[in-house]
Design a protein around this motif. Structure first.
Motif, PDB file in Angstrom:
ATOM      1  N   ALA A  66       0.686  -1.222  -0.154  1.00 17.00           N
ATOM      2  CA  ALA A  66       0.120  -0.170  -0.069  1.00 17.00           C
ATOM      3  C   ALA A  66       0.915   1.188   0.019  1.00 17.00           C
ATOM      4  O   ALA A  66       0.136   2.298  -0.369  1.00 17.00           O
ATOM      5  CB  ALA A  66      -0.830   0.069   1.188  1.00 17.00           C
ATOM      6  N   LYS A  67       2.054   1.027   0.354  1.00 20.67           N
ATOM      7  CA  LYS A  67       2.930   2.302   0.374  1.00 20.67           C
ATOM      8  C   LYS A  67       3.999   2.570  -0.741  1.00 20.67           C
ATOM      9  O   LYS A  67       4.479   3.482  -0.973  1.00 20.67           O
ATOM     10  CB  LYS A  67       4.050   2.165   1.772  1.00 20.67           C
ATOM     11  N   ASN A 181      13.118   7.259   0.282  1.00 20.80           N
ATOM     12  CA  ASN A 181      13.674   7.167   1.337  1.00 20.80           C
ATOM     13  C   ASN A 181      13.228   6.215   2.459  1.00 20.80           C
ATOM     14  O   ASN A 181      13.853   5.318   2.779  1.00 20.80           O
ATOM     15  CB  ASN A 181      14.190   8.512   2.111  1.00 20.80           C
ATOM     16  N   GLN A 182      11.838   6.464   2.548  1.00 19.01           N
ATOM     17  CA  GLN A 182      11.167   5.538   3.403  1.00 19.01           C
ATOM     18  C   GLN A 182      11.116   4.076   2.835  1.00 19.01           C
ATOM     19  O   GLN A 182      11.221   3.171   3.636  1.00 19.01           O
ATOM     20  CB  GLN A 182       9.801   6.267   3.611  1.00 19.01           C
ATOM     21  N   VAL A 183      11.071   3.985   1.438  1.00 24.93           N
ATOM     22  CA  VAL A 183      10.738   2.591   0.815  1.00 24.93           C
ATOM     23  C   VAL A 183      12.267   1.950   1.028  1.00 24.93           C
ATOM     24  O   VAL A 183      12.218   0.850   1.259  1.00 24.93           O
ATOM     25  CB  VAL A 183      10.531   2.699  -0.579  1.00 24.93           C
ATOM     26  N   LYS A 184      13.517   2.432   0.896  1.00 26.08           N
ATOM     27  CA  LYS A 184      14.531   1.790   1.243  1.00 26.08           C
ATOM     28  C   LYS A 184      14.880   1.655   2.727  1.00 26.08           C
ATOM     29  O   LYS A 184      15.349   0.378   3.004  1.00 26.08           O
ATOM     30  CB  LYS A 184      15.587   2.782   0.658  1.00 26.08           C
ATOM     31  N   LYS A 185      14.761   2.641   3.449  1.00 26.98           N
ATOM     32  CA  LYS A 185      14.884   2.533   4.729  1.00 26.98           C
ATOM     33  C   LYS A 185      13.918   1.327   5.529  1.00 26.98           C
ATOM     34  O   LYS A 185      14.589   0.246   6.247  1.00 26.98           O
ATOM     35  CB  LYS A 185      14.721   3.729   5.698  1.00 26.98           C
ATOM     36  N   LYS A 186      12.705   1.059   5.063  1.00 26.86           N
ATOM     37  CA  LYS A 186      12.004   0.168   5.592  1.00 26.86           C
ATOM     38  C   LYS A 186      11.814  -1.054   4.767  1.00 26.86           C
ATOM     39  O   LYS A 186      10.950  -1.875   5.264  1.00 26.86           O
ATOM     40  CB  LYS A 186      10.587   0.774   5.910  1.00 26.86           C
ATOM     41  N   GLU A 190      11.112  -5.080  -0.606  1.00 28.55           N
ATOM     42  CA  GLU A 190      11.286  -6.429  -0.331  1.00 28.55           C
ATOM     43  C   GLU A 190       9.882  -7.005   0.542  1.00 28.55           C
ATOM     44  O   GLU A 190       9.867  -8.123  -0.026  1.00 28.55           O
ATOM     45  CB  GLU A 190      12.618  -6.624   0.511  1.00 28.55           C
ATOM     46  N   GLU A 191       9.735  -6.320   1.275  1.00 27.18           N
ATOM     47  CA  GLU A 191       8.422  -6.866   2.033  1.00 27.18           C
ATOM     48  C   GLU A 191       7.170  -7.129   1.166  1.00 27.18           C
ATOM     49  O   GLU A 191       6.420  -7.884   1.422  1.00 27.18           O
ATOM     50  CB  GLU A 191       8.163  -6.028   3.225  1.00 27.18           C
ATOM     51  N   ALA A 192       7.028  -6.141   0.344  1.00 22.52           N
ATOM     52  CA  ALA A 192       5.847  -6.181  -0.609  1.00 22.52           C
ATOM     53  C   ALA A 192       5.902  -7.470  -1.381  1.00 22.52           C
ATOM     54  O   ALA A 192       4.954  -8.190  -1.709  1.00 22.52           O
ATOM     55  CB  ALA A 192       5.631  -4.975  -1.408  1.00 22.52           C
ATOM     56  N   THR A 193       7.082  -7.511  -2.231  1.00 22.97           N
ATOM     57  CA  THR A 193       7.266  -8.675  -3.190  1.00 22.97           C
ATOM     58  C   THR A 193       7.235  -9.877  -2.466  1.00 22.97           C
ATOM     59  O   THR A 193       6.668 -11.175  -3.352  1.00 22.97           O
ATOM     60  CB  THR A 193       8.671  -8.513  -3.876  1.00 22.97           C
ATOM     61  N   ALA A 194       7.251 -10.172  -1.316  1.00 22.62           N
ATOM     62  CA  ALA A 194       6.935 -11.420  -0.494  1.00 22.62           C
ATOM     63  C   ALA A 194       5.417 -11.980  -0.585  1.00 22.62           C
ATOM     64  O   ALA A 194       5.101 -12.830  -0.644  1.00 22.62           O
ATOM     65  CB  ALA A 194       7.821 -11.300   0.946  1.00 22.62           C
ATOM     66  N   GLY A 195       4.725 -10.867  -0.675  1.00 21.70           N
ATOM     67  CA  GLY A 195       3.315 -11.106  -0.793  1.00 21.70           C
ATOM     68  C   GLY A 195       2.705 -11.292  -2.334  1.00 21.70           C
ATOM     69  O   GLY A 195       1.538 -11.519  -2.223  1.00 21.70           O
ATOM     70  N   LEU A 196       3.484 -10.882  -3.211  1.00 22.02           N
ATOM     71  CA  LEU A 196       2.739 -10.646  -4.621  1.00 22.02           C
ATOM     72  C   LEU A 196       2.869 -12.100  -5.105  1.00 22.02           C
ATOM     73  O   LEU A 196       3.819 -12.799  -5.032  1.00 22.02           O
ATOM     74  CB  LEU A 196       3.626  -9.865  -5.308  1.00 22.02           C
TER      75      LEU A 196
END
Length: 228
Positions: A66-67, A181-186, A190-196
Motif C-alpha cells: 500500500a506504500k 527514502n522510506q521505501v529503502k529504509k523500511k 522487499e516486504e511487498a514482493t514477498a506477498g505478490l
C-alpha cells in the motif's frame, strides 16, 4: 285507574334516569398532575433519538504494498544495454512530463526490442535511482515468474488502463505512497514482493487482486507463480 298508574310509573322511571345522568356529570374530574422527567433522562432520550453515531474513519492501510507507488506504464522505446547481455534499457511513459529510463534484466525472455515496445507494464515509481551496469534506472518493472522458474513475463494491466494510473489492491483505501527514502529504509519493496503472487493468471497481493479502473492486472501465460 290502571292507565293512570302505568303513566305514573313511566314518569317515575324517566325522572330516575335523568337524575342519575345529572349525578354522574356533576362529579369532579380527577386530573393527574404531569411530573416532568429528570433532566438527565431527557438529555439521554434526546441523544438516543437525535444523535446519529459518527461515521467510522477510513483505516489507512499499513501493508508494504500500500506504500508503494505502482503505476501503469507503457514502454515507448527499448535498446540492449551496451555492457550487459542480461539487461534491456527502456523508456517508459508513467504519466509524467518525460518517460522514465529503467533497466530490466529480462533479455533472456524477450529477445527483441520489438517484443517490448508498446507493452503496458506495472512500474514501481517511488524507488531511489540505482545504476544497473552503469545505467541509471529510475524505477522497477514487475514481472511474473512461473513456479518452475522457466518463464518470466511482464505483469500487464488491462489494455484500456492509462499510463500514470496508480495500481491498487481491490477494495483497499490506499494511502499516499511513501517517499523513496522510506521505501529503502523500511525495505518496503522487499516486504511487498514477498506477498505478490500470480494466482490463476491474475496478479495478487496477499490474495487480493491488483486493480486498475479498467480491471485486474494479469500475468497472461503464467497461471501461478511469484511476482517481483
Amino acid at each position: 285507574v290502571g292507565d293512570m298508574a302505568l303513566r305514573a310509573s313511566l314518569l317515575l322511571c324517566a325522572a330516575a334516569r335523568v337524575a342519575s345522568a345529572l349525578s354522574v356529570s356533576s362529579r369532579p374530574t380527577m386530573v393527574r398532575p404531569t411530573v416532568p422527567a429528570p433532566a438527565s433522562l431527557r438529555r439521554a432520550t434526546r441523544l438516543f433519538m437525535c444523535d446519529a453515531p459518527p461515521a467510522e474513519a477510513a483505516v489507512e492501510r499499513e501493508e508494504p504494498f500500500a506504500k508503494l507507488d505502482v503505476r501503469v506504464g507503457k514502454i515507448v522505446e527499448a535498446w540492449p544495454h551496451p555492457e550487459s547481455d542480461k539487461l534491456w534499457c527502456e523508456k517508459i511513459d508513467v504519466g509524467e512530463e518525460e518517460p522514465r529510463e529503467i533497466a530490466s534484466g529480462i533479455r533472456a525472455y524477450y529477445a527483441e526490442a520489438a517484443d517490448l515496445v508498446g507493452k503496458s507494464v506495472l512500474v514501481v515509481c517511488n524507488l531511489k535511482p540505482a545504476k544497473l551496469g552503469g545505467f541509471p534506472s529510475n524505477g522497477m518493472v514487475f514481472c511474473g515468474t512461473s513456479a518452475d522458474k522457466s518463464k518470466v513475463e511482464f505483469v500487464e494491466p488491462p489494455a484500456e488502463a492509462q499510463p500514470g494510473e496508480r495500481v491498487v489492491c481491490e477494495g483497499w483505501d490506499m494511502p499516499e505512497p511513501a517517499s523513496a527514502n522510506q521505501v529503502k529504509k523500511k525495505k518496503l519493496l522487499e516486504e511487498a514482493t514477498a506477498g505478490l503472487k500470480a494466482v490463476d493468471g491474475v496478479a495478487t497481493y496477499m490474495g487480493v487482486k491488483l486493480m486498475t479502473a479498467a480491471g485486474p492486472c494479469t500475468v497472461p501465460t503464467i497461471g501461478s507463480g511469484t511476482i517481483s
